[in-house]
Design a protein around this motif. Structure first.
Motif, PDB file in Angstrom:
ATOM      1  N   GLN A  20       0.837  -1.204   0.000  1.00  0.00           N
ATOM      2  CA  GLN A  20       0.000   0.000   0.000  1.00  0.00           C
ATOM      3  C   GLN A  20       0.868   1.249   0.000  1.00  0.00           C
ATOM      4  O   GLN A  20       0.560   2.225  -0.684  1.00  0.00           O
ATOM      5  CB  GLN A  20      -0.932   0.011   1.208  1.00  0.00           C
ATOM      6  CG  GLN A  20      -2.045  -0.979   1.128  1.00  0.00           C
ATOM      7  CD  GLN A  20      -2.884  -0.976   2.397  1.00  0.00           C
ATOM      8  OE1 GLN A  20      -2.374  -0.786   3.500  1.00  0.00           O
ATOM      9  NE2 GLN A  20      -4.169  -1.201   2.227  1.00  0.00           N
ATOM     10  N   ASN A  22       3.996   1.601  -1.168  1.00  0.00           N
ATOM     11  CA  ASN A  22       4.620   1.769  -2.478  1.00  0.00           C
ATOM     12  C   ASN A  22       3.636   2.294  -3.514  1.00  0.00           C
ATOM     13  O   ASN A  22       3.967   3.185  -4.301  1.00  0.00           O
ATOM     14  CB  ASN A  22       5.239   0.454  -2.950  1.00  0.00           C
ATOM     15  CG  ASN A  22       6.453   0.057  -2.154  1.00  0.00           C
ATOM     16  OD1 ASN A  22       6.995   0.843  -1.379  1.00  0.00           O
ATOM     17  ND2 ASN A  22       6.886  -1.175  -2.310  1.00  0.00           N
ATOM     18  N   GLU A  23       2.428   1.760  -3.518  1.00  0.00           N
ATOM     19  CA  GLU A  23       1.415   2.225  -4.470  1.00  0.00           C
ATOM     20  C   GLU A  23       1.037   3.679  -4.211  1.00  0.00           C
ATOM     21  O   GLU A  23       0.881   4.465  -5.138  1.00  0.00           O
ATOM     22  CB  GLU A  23       0.173   1.329  -4.420  1.00  0.00           C
ATOM     23  CG  GLU A  23       0.374  -0.018  -5.056  1.00  0.00           C
ATOM     24  CD  GLU A  23       0.828   0.076  -6.513  1.00  0.00           C
ATOM     25  OE1 GLU A  23       0.192   0.806  -7.299  1.00  0.00           O
ATOM     26  OE2 GLU A  23       1.836  -0.584  -6.858  1.00  0.00           O
ATOM     27  N   SER A  24       0.889   4.029  -2.943  1.00  0.00           N
ATOM     28  CA  SER A  24       0.546   5.413  -2.602  1.00  0.00           C
ATOM     29  C   SER A  24       1.647   6.370  -3.025  1.00  0.00           C
ATOM     30  O   SER A  24       1.378   7.443  -3.581  1.00  0.00           O
ATOM     31  CB  SER A  24       0.290   5.520  -1.100  1.00  0.00           C
ATOM     32  OG  SER A  24       0.017   6.846  -0.740  1.00  0.00           O
ATOM     33  N   LYS A  26       3.885   5.939  -5.422  1.00  0.00           N
ATOM     34  CA  LYS A  26       3.913   6.015  -6.887  1.00  0.00           C
ATOM     35  C   LYS A  26       2.722   6.774  -7.443  1.00  0.00           C
ATOM     36  O   LYS A  26       2.867   7.582  -8.355  1.00  0.00           O
ATOM     37  CB  LYS A  26       3.948   4.609  -7.489  1.00  0.00           C
ATOM     38  CG  LYS A  26       5.283   3.931  -7.374  1.00  0.00           C
ATOM     39  CD  LYS A  26       5.263   2.637  -8.171  1.00  0.00           C
ATOM     40  CE  LYS A  26       5.708   1.502  -7.292  1.00  0.00           C
ATOM     41  NZ  LYS A  26       5.660   0.206  -7.953  1.00  0.00           N
ATOM     42  N   ASN A  27       1.531   6.505  -6.913  1.00  0.00           N
ATOM     43  CA  ASN A  27       0.307   7.067  -7.486  1.00  0.00           C
ATOM     44  C   ASN A  27      -0.058   8.450  -6.952  1.00  0.00           C
ATOM     45  O   ASN A  27      -0.767   9.192  -7.631  1.00  0.00           O
ATOM     46  CB  ASN A  27      -0.867   6.123  -7.251  1.00  0.00           C
ATOM     47  CG  ASN A  27      -0.673   4.797  -7.955  1.00  0.00           C
ATOM     48  OD1 ASN A  27      -0.013   4.720  -8.982  1.00  0.00           O
ATOM     49  ND2 ASN A  27      -1.222   3.751  -7.385  1.00  0.00           N
TER      50      ASN A  27
END
Length: 111
Positions: A20, A22-24, A26-27
């Motif tokens: 979560q 890493n995705e946050s 990146k996004n």
């Protein structure tokens, strides 16, 4: 009172999920950083010191090497973490999360 509140928060504090995070990063963070850079802005993320039980709680829930140390790799945003620089680690936080006001000028100079 503050230390007791930190202890209560620590007991209820959940461990961050790396996926979560890493995705946050990146996004959410990366597009904002790119927008800032495209308009001529600069950014350095700074992790200020914490000590004692506050540092223990922070590190238990989001280990530096798994989270903070990944930010530059994921985003190209430069970072400064107080634990990476002996000259920044030398400061005490009387309440475990804030520098003493008399230390702030020296800390800023070292940054």
């Amino acid at each position: 009172h503050r230390r007791k509140r930190i202890e209560r928060r620590s007991a209820a504090h959940r461990v961050l999920d790396m996926g979560q995070f890493n995705e946050s990063i990146k996004n959410d963070l990366t597009p904002l950083y790119r927008l800032l850079r495209s308009s001529g802005g600069e950014l350095v993320l700074l992790r200020m010191p914490t000590t004692g039980e506050h540092w223990s709680m922070d590190n238990d829930s989001a280990r530096k090497e798994f989270f903070w140390d990944q930010i530059t790799e994921l985003t190209d945003i430069p970072t400064i973490h107080f634990r990476d620089y002996p000259e920044l680690m030398a400061f005490d936080c009387p309440d475990t999360s804030h520098l003493d006001a008399t230390d702030a000028p020296e800390y800023a100079r070292r940054i």
